[in-house]
Scaffold this motif. Structure first.
Motif, short mmCIF file in Angstrom:
data_model
loop_
_atom_site.label_atom_id
_atom_site.label_comp_id
_atom_site.label_asym_id
_atom_site.label_seq_id
_atom_site.Cartn_x
_atom_site.Cartn_y
_atom_site.Cartn_z
N VAL A 94 0.83 -1.20 0.00
CA VAL A 94 0.00 0.00 0.00
C VAL A 94 0.87 1.26 0.00
O VAL A 94 0.58 2.23 -0.70
CB VAL A 94 -0.95 -0.01 1.22
N SER A 95 1.97 1.25 0.77
CA SER A 95 2.87 2.40 0.80
C SER A 95 3.48 2.65 -0.57
O SER A 95 3.56 3.80 -1.03
CB SER A 95 4.00 2.17 1.82
N LEU A 96 3.91 1.57 -1.23
CA LEU A 96 4.49 1.69 -2.56
C LEU A 96 3.47 2.28 -3.53
O LEU A 96 3.78 3.19 -4.30
CB LEU A 96 4.97 0.33 -3.04
N ALA A 97 2.25 1.77 -3.48
CA ALA A 97 1.20 2.27 -4.36
C ALA A 97 0.86 3.72 -4.04
O ALA A 97 0.63 4.54 -4.95
CB ALA A 97 -0.05 1.39 -4.23
N PHE A 98 0.87 4.07 -2.76
CA PHE A 98 0.55 5.43 -2.34
C PHE A 98 1.55 6.44 -2.89
O PHE A 98 1.19 7.44 -3.51
CB PHE A 98 0.52 5.49 -0.80
N PHE A 99 2.85 6.16 -2.71
CA PHE A 99 3.87 7.10 -3.17
C PHE A 99 3.98 7.11 -4.69
O PHE A 99 4.26 8.15 -5.29
CB PHE A 99 5.21 6.77 -2.53
N ALA A 100 3.75 5.96 -5.32
CA ALA A 100 3.76 5.93 -6.78
C ALA A 100 2.61 6.76 -7.34
O ALA A 100 2.78 7.52 -8.30
CB ALA A 100 3.66 4.49 -7.27
N ALA A 101 1.43 6.66 -6.72
CA ALA A 101 0.27 7.43 -7.17
C ALA A 101 0.50 8.92 -6.97
O ALA A 101 0.15 9.74 -7.83
CB ALA A 101 -0.98 6.98 -6.42
N MET A 102 1.11 9.29 -5.85
CA MET A 102 1.39 10.71 -5.62
C MET A 102 2.40 11.25 -6.62
O MET A 102 2.29 12.37 -7.10
CB MET A 102 1.91 10.91 -4.19
N SER A 103 3.39 10.41 -6.96
CA SER A 103 4.38 10.85 -7.93
C SER A 103 3.76 11.05 -9.31
O SER A 103 4.01 12.06 -9.98
CB SER A 103 5.51 9.81 -8.01
N VAL A 104 2.91 10.12 -9.71
CA VAL A 104 2.25 10.22 -11.01
C VAL A 104 1.30 11.42 -11.03
O VAL A 104 1.20 12.14 -12.04
CB VAL A 104 1.49 8.92 -11.34
N ALA A 105 0.61 11.65 -9.92
CA ALA A 105 -0.36 12.75 -9.85
C ALA A 105 0.30 14.11 -9.65
O ALA A 105 -0.38 15.14 -9.72
CB ALA A 105 -1.36 12.48 -8.72
N GLY A 106 1.61 14.12 -9.36
CA GLY A 106 2.29 15.39 -9.17
C GLY A 106 2.11 15.98 -7.78
O GLY A 106 2.20 17.20 -7.61
N VAL A 107 1.89 15.12 -6.78
CA VAL A 107 1.76 15.59 -5.40
C VAL A 107 3.13 15.59 -4.75
O VAL A 107 3.86 14.60 -4.81
CB VAL A 107 0.79 14.70 -4.60
N ARG A 108 3.50 16.71 -4.14
CA ARG A 108 4.79 16.82 -3.46
C ARG A 108 4.57 16.65 -1.96
O ARG A 108 3.91 17.48 -1.33
CB ARG A 108 5.42 18.18 -3.74
N PRO A 109 5.09 15.54 -1.36
CA PRO A 109 4.85 15.29 0.08
C PRO A 109 5.31 16.42 0.98
O PRO A 109 4.63 16.79 1.92
CB PRO A 109 5.66 14.01 0.34
#
Length: 352
Positions: A94-109
């Motif tokens: 889930v963590s991997l999918a979460f950060f991958a989705a944020m990267s694709v969506a252009g979300v900066r943590p």
């Protein structure tokens, strides 16, 4: 085959431990009897096969997780492990999918916010420059004879752009370092020695350590690099959050073993991350409709986390509704403190 067949016709033996084989796996060490010397493309089928071996459990685990992480964690901790995806595997996936989705969506943590942006500065008119300078002058008059907040950097205008096209830090630049923003990192600003000394003095004037000035200066000079280094540590921070919640529950339920609290915390965060991603998506979609939705959204997020902690406590520990409710303020305060510490750690990590 991955076994040693006796030429006399006796039963095959495991190539790993030498035990007699009965079935597709060694009863002694568990190794498969499958031959490893196969075409290279078989590695791909092995990988997909391993995924689908537990994929059925994964879907069942997701359904159980949605019904309550506490109930799922209790089932797993009580020994019903064959039917569920292990908590550490689910959390990592889930963590991997979460950060991958944020990267694709252009979300900066961890995001640096600078305003006005480069496009605005390069396209500003003489009237825009005059308005910005008037705003700076108004602040100077308001704070006179003291030092105005907008006193570090160059004045808006030609000095904001160097001969080679770089932006220079201006006095009225709005600065923020905040979690979770959409879009690209802002353009870097040039900060000379005088501006740096001015910013350091301002930070000391409000009683903050020089490290805060270094944090701001680093973020302004290289926003993209700052964000990349801070975001790379976000996964480690989430691990710290798992540990923090487990230790908090250990404090409140000392008769339970630590591993039980860790199991609950892993399943809890495996559900929390997709929920947080959903909140981000709603906030992004609603931003164009009404800015007033941000506060209700934040309140809804807090209520959702509080409700999830309360339900998990009841399901996993068998707590009464009022017992879980009495512990909730301590859990929320401790968890919020851990989040705050993690955010500050992420902000200062790029300075190390």
């Amino acid at each position: 085959m991955g076994s040693q067949d006796d030429l006399s016709g006796s039963a095959p033996r495991c190539a790993n431990c030498g035990a007699a084989l009965e079935g597709p796996f060694c009863g002694q060490c568990g190794q498969s009897i499958e031959e490893i010397r196969r075409p290279a493309w078989a590695l791909i089928t092995d990988f997909t096969g391993d995924v689908f071996v537990w994929d059925g459990r994964f879907l069942s685990t997701l359904r159980a997780l949605l019904r309550g992480p506490g109930r799922l964690a209790r089932s797993y901790a009580d020994g019903q492990r064959a039917r569920w995806t292990p908590p550490i595997r689910l959390y990592l996936l889930v963590s991997l999918a979460f950060f991958a989705a944020m990267s694709v969506a252009g979300v900066r943590p961890i995001a640096v916010y600078l305003s006005p942006d480069g496009e605005t500065i390069r396209s500003q008119s003489a009237g825009d420059i005059a308005a910005r300078r008037a705003n700076i002058a108004a602040y100077a008059e308001l704070y006179a004879p003291g030092r105005a907040p907008m006193s570090c950097g160059v004045l808006p205008g030609p000095d904001e752009i160097t001969a080679d096209g770089r932006l220079v830090f201006a006095r009225d630049t709005d600065i923020a370092i905040t979690p979770m923003l959409w879009g690209q990192a802002p353009e870097a600003r040039v900060i000379d020695g005088a501006t740096q000394a001015c910013m350091e003095e301002d930070i000391r004037a409000v009683g903050l350590h020089d490290a805060f000035a270094q944090l701001l200066i680093t973020a302004i000079r290289d926003p993209a690099g700052f964000e990349a280094r801070a975001s790379a540590a976000a996964a480690q921070a989430l691990v710290l959050m798992v540990v923090a919640l487990a230790l908090l529950n250990l404090l409140l339920h000392p008769r339970r073993t630590l591993i039980e609290h860790v199991i609950l915390s892993l399943y809890f965060h495996a559900l929390l991350l997709p929920g947080y991603a959903g909140m981000l998506l709603i906030g992004y979609l609603a931003a164009g409709i009404s800015a007033a939705i941000s506060l209700p959204l934040a309140v809804a997020a807090i209520i959702a986390v509080a409700g999830l902690i309360w339900i998990s406590d009841r399901q996993f520990y068998g707590s009464s509704w009022y017992g879980a409710l009495l512990r909730l303020p301590i859990q929320l305060a401790g968890y919020s403190a851990a989040i705050t510490a993690a955010i500050f750690a992420l902000m200062f990590l790029p300075l190390l």
